[in-house]
Design an enzyme around this catalytic site. Sequence first.
Site, PDB file in Angstrom:
ATOM      1  N   GLU A 176       0.786  -1.219  -0.247  1.00  0.00           N
ATOM      2  CA  GLU A 176      -0.055   0.045   0.222  1.00  0.00           C
ATOM      3  C   GLU A 176       0.870   1.234  -0.027  1.00  0.00           C
ATOM      4  O   GLU A 176       0.584   2.336   0.424  1.00  0.00           O
ATOM      5  CB  GLU A 176      -1.013   0.055   1.118  1.00  0.00           C
ATOM      6  CG  GLU A 176      -1.911  -1.369   1.208  1.00  0.00           C
ATOM      7  CD  GLU A 176      -2.920  -1.400   2.453  1.00  0.00           C
ATOM      8  OE1 GLU A 176      -2.886  -0.278   3.220  1.00  0.00           O
ATOM      9  OE2 GLU A 176      -3.462  -2.217   2.718  1.00  0.00           O
ATOM     10  N   GLU A 268      -5.282  -8.181  -0.045  1.00  0.00           N
ATOM     11  CA  GLU A 268      -6.081  -7.926   1.202  1.00  0.00           C
ATOM     12  C   GLU A 268      -7.565  -7.515   0.859  1.00  0.00           C
ATOM     13  O   GLU A 268      -7.699  -6.654  -0.198  1.00  0.00           O
ATOM     14  CB  GLU A 268      -5.457  -6.877   2.059  1.00  0.00           C
ATOM     15  CG  GLU A 268      -4.362  -7.000   2.692  1.00  0.00           C
ATOM     16  CD  GLU A 268      -3.788  -5.794   3.518  1.00  0.00           C
ATOM     17  OE1 GLU A 268      -4.669  -4.960   4.031  1.00  0.00           O
ATOM     18  OE2 GLU A 268      -2.605  -5.920   3.679  1.00  0.00           O
TER      19      GLU A 268
END
Length: 328
Positions: A176, A268
């Site tokens: 991320e 995720e």
Amino acid sequence: MPWNGGLSMTEQKISRTLVNKDATSEARELMKYLAEHYGKGVLSGQQDYGNLNWINENTGRKPAVIGFDLMEYSPSRTERGATSEEIRDMIAWHRQGGIVTLCWHWNSPSNLIDEPGKEWWRGFYTEATTFDLAAALAHPESDEYALLIRDIDVIAGHLQELKDVGVPVLFRPLHEAEGGWFWWGAKGPESAKQLYRLMYDRLVNKHELGNLIWVWNSEKPEWYPGDDLVDIVSVDVYPEAGNHSPLAERYENLRELVNDSKIIALAENGSIPDPQQMKEQGVHWSWFCTWTGEFLRGGQHNTVDFLKEVYNSKYVVTLDQLPEWSWK
């Protein structure tokens, strides 16, 4: 879509060769399986080994993939008393025939603010540290650069423990980054890419960790470190609670990023994409990995009935459906 020898044109283009030419036989075997299965179904995954029995009790199945985290091995945490049994649990999971995926909530090497709301244990967040990645990378002679190397080398020691017992790892470092909320992404794409290249060079060329399959975790082209350093591309998506769409737009972003040449994963997720919609719309996530806590057990993101449906779908691979690995 045209077919040739049982493979679609897209599947024929997908690379089955790992970027590390010295990859272990276990890593090559896992990559071969992922490539051969790509587009034929999605592997079920769950973050946190502690959720395994709960899923089994509620669905009658176990996920094919478990997500682990190197967070507590970060030196700025261990020096404050943090401990972890993640390596032990990864080995236990591997011995059951399961697939290991791994992220690292890398606690900042130094410059932790450590005040209420910005405690030392939140040190992977940009807001909880003043560590300047760009400055560290620009000055290889600096203490800050040396701390980056120290931390990577410490993690290498733990990854070596996995290599020693034949555990191949879907390794997803600097996840991320493009969000900016973690310090490794706070200084923009060039610093993040440079750190990724440094980590790859250190782990592959110095520490000879051939058990790693390198998973990049961003969909924006300016953040992409390059085809020569990435085996699989991925993204993390947290839809509104109960939204089980296949996330087609995010999938297409990754397809474009790598010109259909690499496996794509949902590294995720909160609400799990509906397997039937994935199949119907041609959204071929290699695996999903539901985050822990309320995302799994809260009943809002994924009801127990929906989890049962997913884990018993013919399009979803569970632990019992994985192949008999050569190492098992």
